[in-house]
Every structure is written in structure tokens, then in C-alpha cells.
Design a protein around this motif. Sequence first.
Motif, PDB file in Angstrom:
ATOM      1  N   ALA A  79      -1.545  -6.247  16.933  1.00  0.00           N
ATOM      2  CA  ALA A  79      -2.516  -5.858  15.903  1.00  0.00           C
ATOM      3  C   ALA A  79      -3.399  -4.725  16.403  1.00  0.00           C
ATOM      4  CB  ALA A  79      -3.368  -7.060  15.492  1.00  0.00           C
ATOM      5  N   LEU A  80      -3.852  -4.831  17.648  1.00  0.00           N
ATOM      6  CA  LEU A  80      -4.665  -3.753  18.218  1.00  0.00           C
ATOM      7  C   LEU A  80      -3.831  -2.481  18.374  1.00  0.00           C
ATOM      8  CD1 LEU A  80      -6.669  -5.790  20.854  1.00  0.00           C
ATOM      9  CD2 LEU A  80      -7.602  -4.641  18.843  1.00  0.00           C
ATOM     10  N   GLY A  81      -2.569  -2.627  18.737  1.00  0.00           N
ATOM     11  CA  GLY A  81      -1.690  -1.456  18.834  1.00  0.00           C
ATOM     12  C   GLY A  81      -1.492  -0.779  17.487  1.00  0.00           C
ATOM     13  N   PHE A  82      -1.283  -1.567  16.433  1.00  0.00           N
ATOM     14  CA  PHE A  82      -1.148  -0.987  15.088  1.00  0.00           C
ATOM     15  C   PHE A  82      -2.466  -0.337  14.648  1.00  0.00           C
ATOM     16  CE2 PHE A  82       2.427  -4.145  14.344  1.00  0.00           C
ATOM     17  CZ  PHE A  82       3.422  -3.175  14.295  1.00  0.00           C
ATOM     18  N   SER A  83      -3.593  -0.937  15.020  1.00  0.00           N
ATOM     19  CA  SER A  83      -4.895  -0.342  14.687  1.00  0.00           C
ATOM     20  C   SER A  83      -5.063   1.001  15.384  1.00  0.00           C
ATOM     21  CB  SER A  83      -6.033  -1.284  15.090  1.00  0.00           C
ATOM     22  OG  SER A  83      -5.976  -2.471  14.350  1.00  0.00           O
ATOM     23  N   LEU A  84      -4.623   1.083  16.637  1.00  0.00           N
ATOM     24  CA  LEU A  84      -4.671   2.350  17.364  1.00  0.00           C
ATOM     25  C   LEU A  84      -3.815   3.394  16.663  1.00  0.00           C
ATOM     26  CD1 LEU A  84      -5.371   4.115  19.818  1.00  0.00           C
ATOM     27  CD2 LEU A  84      -3.467   3.027  21.024  1.00  0.00           C
ATOM     28  N   ALA A  85      -2.598   3.012  16.287  1.00  0.00           N
ATOM     29  CA  ALA A  85      -1.722   3.944  15.568  1.00  0.00           C
ATOM     30  C   ALA A  85      -2.363   4.371  14.246  1.00  0.00           C
ATOM     31  CB  ALA A  85      -0.362   3.302  15.320  1.00  0.00           C
ATOM     32  N   ASP A  87      -5.569   4.526  13.489  1.00  0.00           N
ATOM     33  CA  ASP A  87      -6.660   5.462  13.771  1.00  0.00           C
ATOM     34  C   ASP A  87      -6.127   6.865  14.045  1.00  0.00           C
ATOM     35  OD1 ASP A  87      -8.861   3.871  13.392  1.00  0.00           O
ATOM     36  OD2 ASP A  87      -9.156   3.404  15.521  1.00  0.00           O
ATOM     37  N   ILE A  88      -5.082   6.939  14.842  1.00  0.00           N
ATOM     38  CA  ILE A  88      -4.525   8.254  15.179  1.00  0.00           C
ATOM     39  C   ILE A  88      -3.952   8.930  13.935  1.00  0.00           C
ATOM     40  CG2 ILE A  88      -2.677   9.414  16.452  1.00  0.00           C
ATOM     41  CD1 ILE A  88      -3.202   7.312  18.701  1.00  0.00           C
ATOM     42  N   PHE A  89      -3.200   8.184  13.138  1.00  0.00           N
ATOM     43  CA  PHE A  89      -2.631   8.771  11.910  1.00  0.00           C
ATOM     44  C   PHE A  89      -3.724   9.245  10.956  1.00  0.00           C
ATOM     45  CE2 PHE A  89       1.359   6.136  12.660  1.00  0.00           C
ATOM     46  CZ  PHE A  89       2.112   7.235  13.054  1.00  0.00           C
ATOM     47  N   LEU A  90      -4.814   8.467  10.821  1.00  0.00           N
ATOM     48  CA  LEU A  90      -5.858   8.848   9.877  1.00  0.00           C
ATOM     49  C   LEU A  90      -6.697  10.022  10.373  1.00  0.00           C
ATOM     50  CD1 LEU A  90      -7.060   5.432   8.425  1.00  0.00           C
ATOM     51  CD2 LEU A  90      -5.494   7.105   7.436  1.00  0.00           C
ATOM     52  N   MET A  91      -6.648  10.308  11.662  1.00  0.00           N
ATOM     53  CA  MET A  91      -7.362  11.483  12.172  1.00  0.00           C
ATOM     54  C   MET A  91      -6.604  12.768  11.853  1.00  0.00           C
ATOM     55  SD  MET A  91      -9.094  10.455  15.815  1.00  0.00           S
ATOM     56  CE  MET A  91      -7.545  10.264  16.646  1.00  0.00           C
ATOM     57  N   LEU A  92      -5.300  12.654  11.637  1.00  0.00           N
ATOM     58  CA  LEU A  92      -4.478  13.826  11.364  1.00  0.00           C
ATOM     59  C   LEU A  92      -4.539  14.172   9.879  1.00  0.00           C
ATOM     60  CD1 LEU A  92      -1.434  12.766  13.550  1.00  0.00           C
ATOM     61  CD2 LEU A  92      -3.293  14.327  14.168  1.00  0.00           C
ATOM     62  N   ARG A  93      -4.313  15.416   9.564  1.00  0.00           N
ATOM     63  CA  ARG A  93      -4.379  15.884   8.178  1.00  0.00           C
ATOM     64  C   ARG A  93      -3.017  15.728   7.503  1.00  0.00           C
ATOM     65  NH1 ARG A  93      -9.597  16.211   7.879  1.00  0.00           N
ATOM     66  NH2 ARG A  93     -10.619  17.730   9.199  1.00  0.00           N
ATOM     67  N   GLY A  94      -3.051  15.417   6.227  1.00  0.00           N
ATOM     68  CA  GLY A  94      -1.812  15.361   5.455  1.00  0.00           C
ATOM     69  C   GLY A  94      -1.569  13.985   4.856  1.00  0.00           C
ATOM     70  N   LYS A  95      -0.937  14.014   3.685  1.00  0.00           N
ATOM     71  CA  LYS A  95      -0.653  12.784   2.957  1.00  0.00           C
ATOM     72  C   LYS A  95       0.295  11.870   3.732  1.00  0.00           C
ATOM     73  CE  LYS A  95       0.674  11.276  -1.650  1.00  0.00           C
ATOM     74  NZ  LYS A  95       1.131  11.700  -2.965  1.00  0.00           N
ATOM     75  N   ALA A 100       1.077   6.772   6.669  1.00  0.00           N
ATOM     76  CA  ALA A 100       1.440   6.104   7.923  1.00  0.00           C
ATOM     77  C   ALA A 100       0.257   5.306   8.461  1.00  0.00           C
ATOM     78  CB  ALA A 100       1.911   7.126   8.944  1.00  0.00           C
ATOM     79  N   GLY A 101      -0.952   5.847   8.331  1.00  0.00           N
ATOM     80  CA  GLY A 101      -2.149   5.123   8.760  1.00  0.00           C
ATOM     81  C   GLY A 101      -2.367   3.860   7.953  1.00  0.00           C
ATOM     82  N   LEU A 102      -2.159   3.956   6.637  1.00  0.00           N
ATOM     83  CA  LEU A 102      -2.304   2.766   5.786  1.00  0.00           C
ATOM     84  C   LEU A 102      -1.299   1.688   6.170  1.00  0.00           C
ATOM     85  CD1 LEU A 102      -2.878   4.161   2.175  1.00  0.00           C
ATOM     86  CD2 LEU A 102      -4.545   3.154   3.729  1.00  0.00           C
ATOM     87  N   ALA A 104       0.152   1.302   9.084  1.00  0.00           N
ATOM     88  CA  ALA A 104      -0.210   0.768  10.400  1.00  0.00           C
ATOM     89  C   ALA A 104      -1.338  -0.255  10.277  1.00  0.00           C
ATOM     90  CB  ALA A 104      -0.620   1.907  11.334  1.00  0.00           C
ATOM     91  N   PHE A 105      -2.345   0.047   9.461  1.00  0.00           N
ATOM     92  CA  PHE A 105      -3.444  -0.907   9.285  1.00  0.00           C
ATOM     93  C   PHE A 105      -2.999  -2.148   8.515  1.00  0.00           C
ATOM     94  CE2 PHE A 105      -6.377   2.671  10.294  1.00  0.00           C
ATOM     95  CZ  PHE A 105      -6.996   2.060  11.369  1.00  0.00           C
ATOM     96  N   LEU A 106      -2.068  -1.986   7.586  1.00  0.00           N
ATOM     97  CA  LEU A 106      -1.508  -3.148   6.892  1.00  0.00           C
ATOM     98  C   LEU A 106      -0.827  -4.074   7.900  1.00  0.00           C
ATOM     99  CD1 LEU A 106      -0.591  -4.776   4.373  1.00  0.00           C
ATOM    100  CD2 LEU A 106       1.422  -3.301   4.342  1.00  0.00           C
ATOM    101  N   LEU A 107      -0.005  -3.496   8.762  1.00  0.00           N
ATOM    102  CA  LEU A 107       0.684  -4.299   9.780  1.00  0.00           C
ATOM    103  C   LEU A 107      -0.309  -4.947  10.736  1.00  0.00           C
ATOM    104  CD1 LEU A 107       3.706  -1.941  10.516  1.00  0.00           C
ATOM    105  CD2 LEU A 107       3.720  -4.094   9.213  1.00  0.00           C
ATOM    106  N   ALA A 108      -1.376  -4.223  11.081  1.00  0.00           N
ATOM    107  CA  ALA A 108      -2.413  -4.797  11.947  1.00  0.00           C
ATOM    108  C   ALA A 108      -3.053  -6.002  11.276  1.00  0.00           C
ATOM    109  CB  ALA A 108      -3.472  -3.744  12.271  1.00  0.00           C
ATOM    110  N   HIS A 109      -3.380  -5.877   9.995  1.00  0.00           N
ATOM    111  CA  HIS A 109      -4.005  -6.990   9.280  1.00  0.00           C
ATOM    112  C   HIS A 109      -3.066  -8.183   9.156  1.00  0.00           C
ATOM    113  CE1 HIS A 109      -7.124  -4.104   8.357  1.00  0.00           C
ATOM    114  NE2 HIS A 109      -7.872  -5.126   8.011  1.00  0.00           N
ATOM    115  N   VAL A 110      -1.790  -7.921   8.949  1.00  0.00           N
ATOM    116  CA  VAL A 110      -0.821  -9.024   8.899  1.00  0.00           C
ATOM    117  C   VAL A 110      -0.790  -9.741  10.252  1.00  0.00           C
ATOM    118  CG1 VAL A 110       1.638  -9.574   8.720  1.00  0.00           C
ATOM    119  CG2 VAL A 110       0.577  -8.044   7.041  1.00  0.00           C
TER     120      VAL A 110
END
Length: 142
Positions: A79-85, A87-95, A100-102, A104-110
Motif C-alpha cells: 500500500a505504501l509502495g502504491f502510494s509512492l507510485a 505521488d510520483i505519477f501525480l507530480m508529472l504533467r499529463g492525463k 496512473a496516479g488514480l 495507484a492510489f486505488l490499489l493502495a486503498h484496496v
Amino acid sequence: MSWTPTPATRSSGRCSVAVHVVLVVVLVFAAADWLAVARDQRRLEFACKPATLIALVIGAWWLTRGPHDPWQARFFLPALGFSLAGDIFLMLRGKRFFLAGLVAFLLAHVCYAVGFNPTLPPWPSLLILVPAFTVIGAQAYG
């Protein structure tokens, strides 16, 4: 009724000190990240935001070396690894990175939800709900 530590909640002095050191490192990186965001310093933010979660992963991994609930460790570290991913995806620009960030956070929450609840729901419900939410998410953001 008073609370007494059980073997699963006790830690050795070495583990306790190490975890406290990691916690201080996490707080320093988090404060630096907040300062970077407030001052619009993207390079510092790009360094400190992932470093905060990396330090949290290290602290969580260190805690798994002592007495712990293996069920939770099995799900909280990913979960922490998916949260890290995320965070990194959401820092980058582009849809594409946003999606990918969404995910990753979905998988972290699961992973967090499963880690907090060692009695899993019936598998047939998961086989229906996960694809359904995936299709809904893809339609909403696709």
C-alpha cells in the motif's frame, strides 16, 4: 480497564529507536515538501515528496522485523509502495500520469482496506465489483 502491551505490541529498544529516527526523517522531509509547495520550488518538491514516502516505507519495513501482525505487513508495505507510485505519477504533467496516479492510489486503498480487515469479503463479490469499478473509472476519465 487498563491496556497492557502484548508481545505483538512490544518492540526491542533498537527497533524503537530506529523507528523514531525514521519518523523524524519523515517529518523533516514532509515539512520540506510543504515549504517547497508554499514557495513554488518544484525541484525541492520533486525530491522531498517521494522521499517522505520512501522513509515511511523504510520505517514500516523496519517494524516488520520485530513482532507484528504478518497479515497487515503483507498489505501495508505494498500500500505504501502504491502510494509512492501515485505521488510520483501525480507530480508529472499529463492525463496519462493522472490516471496512473488514480489507479495507484486505488490499489493502495484496496491494500489498506484488506490489511485492516483480515476477514476478506466473498470472492464472487470482488470478481464483480473490481471490473465494474474499473469500467466506470475508465468511462469517467477515458
